[in-house]
Design a protein around this motif. Structure first.
Motif, PDB file in Angstrom:
ATOM      1  N   LEU A 186       0.854  -1.185   0.000  1.00 44.48           N
ATOM      2  CA  LEU A 186       0.000   0.000   0.000  1.00 44.48           C
ATOM      3  C   LEU A 186       0.892   1.236   0.000  1.00 44.48           C
ATOM      4  O   LEU A 186       1.695   1.415   0.918  1.00 44.48           O
ATOM      5  N   LYS A 187       0.737   2.075  -1.015  1.00 42.16           N
ATOM      6  CA  LYS A 187       1.694   3.156  -1.216  1.00 42.16           C
ATOM      7  C   LYS A 187       1.128   4.560  -1.005  1.00 42.16           C
ATOM      8  O   LYS A 187       1.732   5.541  -1.421  1.00 42.16           O
ATOM      9  N   ASN A 188      -0.041   4.661  -0.370  1.00 46.40           N
ATOM     10  CA  ASN A 188      -0.536   5.988  -0.021  1.00 46.40           C
ATOM     11  C   ASN A 188      -1.440   5.884   1.211  1.00 46.40           C
ATOM     12  O   ASN A 188      -1.962   4.809   1.520  1.00 46.40           O
ATOM     13  N   GLU A 189      -1.593   7.011   1.894  1.00 48.68           N
ATOM     14  CA  GLU A 189      -2.324   7.009   3.162  1.00 48.68           C
ATOM     15  C   GLU A 189      -3.807   6.720   2.981  1.00 48.68           C
ATOM     16  O   GLU A 189      -4.452   6.156   3.873  1.00 48.68           O
ATOM     17  N   GLN A 190      -4.374   7.065   1.808  1.00 51.14           N
ATOM     18  CA  GLN A 190      -5.792   6.785   1.576  1.00 51.14           C
ATOM     19  C   GLN A 190      -6.083   5.293   1.634  1.00 51.14           C
ATOM     20  O   GLN A 190      -7.079   4.866   2.221  1.00 51.14           O
ATOM     21  N   ASP A 191      -5.193   4.493   1.032  1.00 55.15           N
ATOM     22  CA  ASP A 191      -5.424   3.049   1.023  1.00 55.15           C
ATOM     23  C   ASP A 191      -5.197   2.438   2.402  1.00 55.15           C
ATOM     24  O   ASP A 191      -5.898   1.497   2.800  1.00 55.15           O
ATOM     25  N   VAL A 192      -4.231   2.962   3.141  1.00 52.07           N
ATOM     26  CA  VAL A 192      -4.028   2.492   4.518  1.00 52.07           C
ATOM     27  C   VAL A 192      -5.260   2.807   5.357  1.00 52.07           C
ATOM     28  O   VAL A 192      -5.760   1.955   6.111  1.00 52.07           O
ATOM     29  N   HIS A 193      -5.793   4.011   5.221  1.00 51.07           N
ATOM     30  CA  HIS A 193      -6.988   4.404   5.980  1.00 51.07           C
ATOM     31  C   HIS A 193      -8.200   3.577   5.557  1.00 51.07           C
ATOM     32  O   HIS A 193      -9.066   3.281   6.392  1.00 51.07           O
ATOM     33  N   LEU A 194      -8.248   3.187   4.279  1.00 50.47           N
ATOM     34  CA  LEU A 194      -9.352   2.345   3.813  1.00 50.47           C
ATOM     35  C   LEU A 194      -9.385   1.029   4.577  1.00 50.47           C
ATOM     36  O   LEU A 194     -10.444   0.604   5.064  1.00 50.47           O
ATOM     37  N   PHE A 195      -8.241   0.388   4.737  1.00 51.11           N
ATOM     38  CA  PHE A 195      -8.201  -0.883   5.460  1.00 51.11           C
ATOM     39  C   PHE A 195      -8.480  -0.673   6.949  1.00 51.11           C
ATOM     40  O   PHE A 195      -9.079  -1.533   7.598  1.00 51.11           O
ATOM     41  N   GLU A 196      -8.043   0.451   7.485  1.00 53.63           N
ATOM     42  CA  GLU A 196      -8.342   0.739   8.888  1.00 53.63           C
ATOM     43  C   GLU A 196      -9.839   0.926   9.087  1.00 53.63           C
ATOM     44  O   GLU A 196     -10.408   0.463  10.088  1.00 53.63           O
ATOM     45  N   ARG A 197     -10.517   1.605   8.160  1.00 52.44           N
ATOM     46  CA  ARG A 197     -11.966   1.802   8.261  1.00 52.44           C
ATOM     47  C   ARG A 197     -12.716   0.483   8.118  1.00 52.44           C
ATOM     48  O   ARG A 197     -13.696   0.223   8.831  1.00 52.44           O
ATOM     49  N   LEU A 198     -12.241  -0.362   7.192  1.00 49.28           N
ATOM     50  CA  LEU A 198     -12.882  -1.665   7.013  1.00 49.28           C
ATOM     51  C   LEU A 198     -12.755  -2.502   8.278  1.00 49.28           C
ATOM     52  O   LEU A 198     -13.697  -3.210   8.670  1.00 49.28           O
ATOM     53  N   ALA A 199     -11.599  -2.442   8.946  1.00 50.08           N
ATOM     54  CA  ALA A 199     -11.409  -3.184  10.192  1.00 50.08           C
ATOM     55  C   ALA A 199     -12.320  -2.631  11.287  1.00 50.08           C
ATOM     56  O   ALA A 199     -12.912  -3.392  12.071  1.00 50.08           O
ATOM     57  N   PHE A 200     -12.456  -1.300  11.334  1.00 51.53           N
ATOM     58  CA  PHE A 200     -13.331  -0.686  12.331  1.00 51.53           C
ATOM     59  C   PHE A 200     -14.782  -1.118  12.120  1.00 51.53           C
ATOM     60  O   PHE A 200     -15.488  -1.456  13.080  1.00 51.53           O
ATOM     61  N   MET A 201     -15.235  -1.119  10.876  1.00 56.87           N
ATOM     62  CA  MET A 201     -16.597  -1.539  10.569  1.00 56.87           C
ATOM     63  C   MET A 201     -16.820  -3.001  10.920  1.00 56.87           C
ATOM     64  O   MET A 201     -17.873  -3.399  11.419  1.00 56.87           O
ATOM     65  N   ALA A 202     -15.779  -3.840  10.646  1.00 59.17           N
ATOM     66  CA  ALA A 202     -15.889  -5.271  10.959  1.00 59.17           C
ATOM     67  C   ALA A 202     -15.994  -5.475  12.463  1.00 59.17           C
ATOM     68  O   ALA A 202     -16.762  -6.344  12.927  1.00 59.17           O
ATOM     69  N   ARG A 203     -15.278  -4.690  13.249  1.00 52.09           N
ATOM     70  CA  ARG A 203     -15.335  -4.825  14.712  1.00 52.09           C
ATOM     71  C   ARG A 203     -16.705  -4.402  15.234  1.00 52.09           C
ATOM     72  O   ARG A 203     -17.261  -5.045  16.119  1.00 52.09           O
ATOM     73  N   ARG A 204     -17.257  -3.352  14.648  1.00 51.30           N
ATOM     74  CA  ARG A 204     -18.576  -2.881  15.084  1.00 51.30           C
ATOM     75  C   ARG A 204     -19.652  -3.922  14.792  1.00 51.30           C
ATOM     76  O   ARG A 204     -20.534  -4.167  15.597  1.00 51.30           O
ATOM     77  N   GLN A 205     -19.550  -4.558  13.601  1.00 52.18           N
ATOM     78  CA  GLN A 205     -20.529  -5.552  13.235  1.00 52.18           C
ATOM     79  C   GLN A 205     -20.410  -6.802  14.094  1.00 52.18           C
ATOM     80  O   GLN A 205     -21.367  -7.558  14.282  1.00 52.18           O
ATOM     81  N   GLY A 206     -19.183  -7.050  14.618  1.00 53.48           N
ATOM     82  CA  GLY A 206     -18.949  -8.247  15.415  1.00 53.48           C
ATOM     83  C   GLY A 206     -19.390  -8.115  16.855  1.00 53.48           C
ATOM     84  O   GLY A 206     -19.366  -9.083  17.619  1.00 53.48           O
ATOM     85  N   ARG A 207     -19.789  -6.914  17.251  1.00 51.60           N
ATOM     86  CA  ARG A 207     -20.210  -6.722  18.663  1.00 51.60           C
ATOM     87  C   ARG A 207     -21.569  -7.362  18.924  1.00 51.60           C
ATOM     88  O   ARG A 207     -22.430  -7.391  18.063  1.00 51.60           O
TER      89      ARG A 207
END
Length: 280
Positions: free
Chosen positions: A259-280
């Motif tokens: 991953l070569k830019n901050e937008q793509d890193v933040h995309l995966f961080e947001r996806l992980a956050f959404m996955a954690r919320r759904q798993g609650r």
């Protein structure tokens, strides 16, 4: 004179056909594709496979077409005339030969790479039309015409940053290098890492394609980047289990290679956050 895959380069069948067609037609081969798919390396491998010398002209945003032919250093000549240098009597002393001139006067056929032509001004390709078509150009300072003793194999690469003129495209044989499928990529990896374990390779490629196919990704990782990533995985002695996606952290191991830019890193961080919320 036939090009094919080499021990160091896995060329898909359609690319082999394109190279050999361009050689047979004596037309420049225009190669497009994602950055990192091996366009520049193709020219080097064609040179190696056919046993021909190679000249490389790396184009920049400031590059002018005239530089590929020759450059006349009038400033140095003026300075030398003021100093009384006898070299000023011969204009050839102030002419620097460009890559096209070197290719045209070579004692045998060469491979000429014009790399990343789309970086230059839009007029750059148009300014080379006649020279690449006729394989000759005129040197106004000396009055001589330089003709190709042996027509070079010209390979031109483009990252599709800007459209190329139709008149230029008509004079080329075109090929788009598609991103390799899983089997081709597996073969490419085996060339670079012949000792890699099958389980690790399978897990790494599976994870890699998952990352490439993630919706919203700004820059998809390329062939060169997956090779860098695998080199790091082997250096860190990671196992296939280490590469499995973790819902709490979807960023891949050593993600800086992919991953070569901050937008793509933040995309995966947001996806992980959404996955954690759904798993609650």
């Amino acid at each position: 004179m036939q090009f094919s895959s080499t021990k160091d380069y896995v060329a898909p069948p359609d690319l082999i056909v394109a190279v050999n067609a361009a050689v047979r037609l004596e037309r420049p081969l225009l190669v497009k594709g994602e950055p990192g798919t091996g366009k520049t390396e193709l020219a080097r491998q064609v040179s190696a496979a056919l046993g021909l010398p190679m000249l490389e002209w790396a184009v920049k945003s400031t590059t002018k077409a005239q530089q590929g032919l020759y450059e006349y250093d009038a400033v140095s000549r003026l300075r030398d005339s003021q100093l009384g240098d006898a070299r000023v009597n011969e204009v050839r002393n102030y002419i620097r030969k460009g890559k096209l001139w070197q290719a045209f006067e070579a004692e045998a056929k060469v491979v000429l790479l014009i790399d990343e032509i789309d970086k230059a001004d839009i007029e750059f390709p148009n300014d080379l039309l006649q020279e690449l078509d006729r394989m000759e150009f005129h040197v106004y300072e000396t009055g001589e015409t330089i003709r190709a003793a042996h027509r070079p194999i010209v390979i031109i690469t483009s990252n599709n940053e800007k459209e190329l003129p139709d008149a230029f495209l008509r004079r080329c044989f075109f090929h788009y290098i598609r991103f390799p499928d899983a089997e081709t990529l597996r073969a490419i990896v085996r060339v670079h890492f012949p000792g890699i374990k099958e389980a690790l390779l399978a897990a790494a490629l599976s994870r890699f394609y998952e990352i490439r196919e993630t919706p919203g990704l700004k820059k998809k990782p390329s062939t060169s980047e997956v090779l860098d990533w695998l080199k790091l995985l082997l250096a860190e002695d990671l196992s296939p289990e280490d590469l499995k996606a973790d819902p709490a952290n979807l960023l891949p191991k050593l993600h800086g290679a992919l991953l070569k830019n901050e937008q793509d890193v933040h995309l995966f961080e947001r996806l992980a956050f959404m996955a954690r919320r759904q798993g609650r």
